[in-house]
Design a protein around this motif. Sequence first.
Motif, PDB file in Angstrom:
ATOM      1  N   PRO A  92       0.816  -1.225   0.000  1.00  0.00           N
ATOM      2  CA  PRO A  92       0.000   0.000   0.000  1.00  0.00           C
ATOM      3  C   PRO A  92       0.846   1.270   0.000  1.00  0.00           C
ATOM      4  N   LYS A  93       1.950   1.253   0.703  1.00  0.00           N
ATOM      5  CA  LYS A  93       2.832   2.430   0.716  1.00  0.00           C
ATOM      6  C   LYS A  93       3.406   2.682  -0.664  1.00  0.00           C
ATOM      7  N   PHE A  94       3.840   1.632  -1.293  1.00  0.00           N
ATOM      8  CA  PHE A  94       4.383   1.739  -2.645  1.00  0.00           C
ATOM      9  C   PHE A  94       3.329   2.268  -3.615  1.00  0.00           C
ATOM     10  N   GLN A  95       2.126   1.705  -3.561  1.00  0.00           N
ATOM     11  CA  GLN A  95       1.073   2.099  -4.488  1.00  0.00           C
ATOM     12  C   GLN A  95       0.683   3.575  -4.311  1.00  0.00           C
ATOM     13  N   LYS A  96       0.596   4.034  -3.082  1.00  0.00           N
ATOM     14  CA  LYS A  96       0.150   5.403  -2.822  1.00  0.00           C
ATOM     15  C   LYS A  96       1.161   6.441  -3.310  1.00  0.00           C
ATOM     16  N   GLU A  97       2.393   6.041  -3.502  1.00  0.00           N
ATOM     17  CA  GLU A  97       3.421   6.979  -3.958  1.00  0.00           C
ATOM     18  C   GLU A  97       3.439   7.141  -5.483  1.00  0.00           C
TER      19      GLU A  97
END
Length: 561
Positions: A92-97
């Motif tokens: 999720p952190k990767f996707q949100k960036e």
Amino acid sequence: MRPDINKMTLREKIGQTAIPAPPTLTNGMKKYGSYAKYFKDYPYSGIFIEYFYKEIDANSSSDSEKNNEAFTGESVELQRLSLTHDFAEFVPKFQKELDIPAFVCCDAEFGIKGEIFEDGHLIPTQIAVAAAADENLAYRRGYYWGREMRSIGMNWVFGPIGDLSASFFATHAPRSFSDDPQLTARMLTATLNGLHDAGMVDCTKHYPGTGHEFRDSHFSFCCINDTLEEWSDGQKQVWKAAVDAGAKTFMTAHLPLPCIDPTPVKGRFLRPGSASKKVLDVLRDDLGHDGVIISDAVSMKSLAATFEHEEVLIECFNAGNDMILFCHDDYFDIMERAIHDGRVSMERLDEAVNRILRLKEEMGLFDGNYISAPLTAEELADFEKINFESAAKSLTLVNNENNMIPFDPQKVHRAAIIAITEYAPFVGYLDEIVKTFEGYGIEATVYDGLTSKSHLTKLCDENDIIIYACYLNQGRPLGFPGFSSGKAMNTLFNACSCGNEKSVAVSFGSTSIYYNYFEYVDAYVDAYSDTPETMHAFVKALLGEIPFPGKPPMSHKPKLV
């Protein structure tokens, strides 16, 4: 919100049509320090998970944050992560960036454990599913396979495999369901239904198939020499079943299919299927697939031997692949030049990008649907139950002279398990057989091969059962799936030189092991998978607690002309 294609830059459009090779991705992470920064300059459509890294504090002295796989790049120290909860936290952190959310792809044909993560589950192979020939089990296996991947943030699996095992000697045979198009179509359909109900996007592969090839297209220039009638009555019917089942995406194989496209390339080669518009148009127009099409890895020899590097990418894209698998960063510059000089049309690029964005929209990625809920305790228990039932129902008793099997557990006190493999981790997997025997009060020991005939004589004197536990699979070893090491060949040379009345050979991988090495043995079993549940089921069947209900999904002998 789905981006407006008319407002996307050319580089963003090009990026949506590519998945970088794992080393390319790792090098980009090393150079830029984070996936987000790397994807700003190289806005790929997604990532393929073979392994993955995260940034850690280079000044940290905590051993828990570092391991022996950490390394220092140009701008950041990275740590290879191997646990599913770390990955679930990362996604999720990767996707949100990212400006455009990413596909998170994997093969995971045998489950997420082992090849990718230390935890999670292994699943029975497709050929085991076909040996069990139970569509409900195939559906439930597909469902939990997809459910586990989605629960940690993966969203696109490169499977299932629809290739028929048309050649007995094929390197891919253990990965396929069967050589029977009807059985394959049923098992493929059930698996696809399970994956889709789990919220996972499939990538049915490898269209147009592999024909009767026994060579490995990773390393060899291969060809599908089926007549049009043979291909239409066989492999084509499998692909039709997949389209009818709602297959979301297809992966193309690099093998030429001259019955559809006999076009020569450079006067020497036939045009690879993945680079043939005629071949891909059959999938689009005749079979009716309107979803994404992605090439197989473009570095594979069956394609790369035909064209120069830049031609490979352009030929595959113009043939109808919406996405190119395992690109390098130069893909962006190559495609930009091709657009500007007219070798690739903007219409073709927009067509591909629209399909890709539509798929991401259907997946809910633009709404933040990056990951699903973890499996509940009840789901985990059911998953393991399905794995055992699939393994148990697939067990196939190929030979059983003098009704040697089942053994009476009251008369068995010691068992020797002799490993024959080219894949070193398999020897450790056999500890599951030891544990199962111990549950019956039977002492069991694993031996990594035989050293001599006298070694076997000693084992026969000391044990009530001798088990030759064999394993070969595609990539284990690379190339043709046969035994070649001195240890394996010495073991095969001495195998069964005594103790035949108590000896059983079993393959936990390729079905060709029987014909190639053990046709003479009195008791032989095909177990098809190297999962813990398969090991447990094998011992239970050996001792008469459960039957051997499996039916061979392909011939145990080649059709030699």
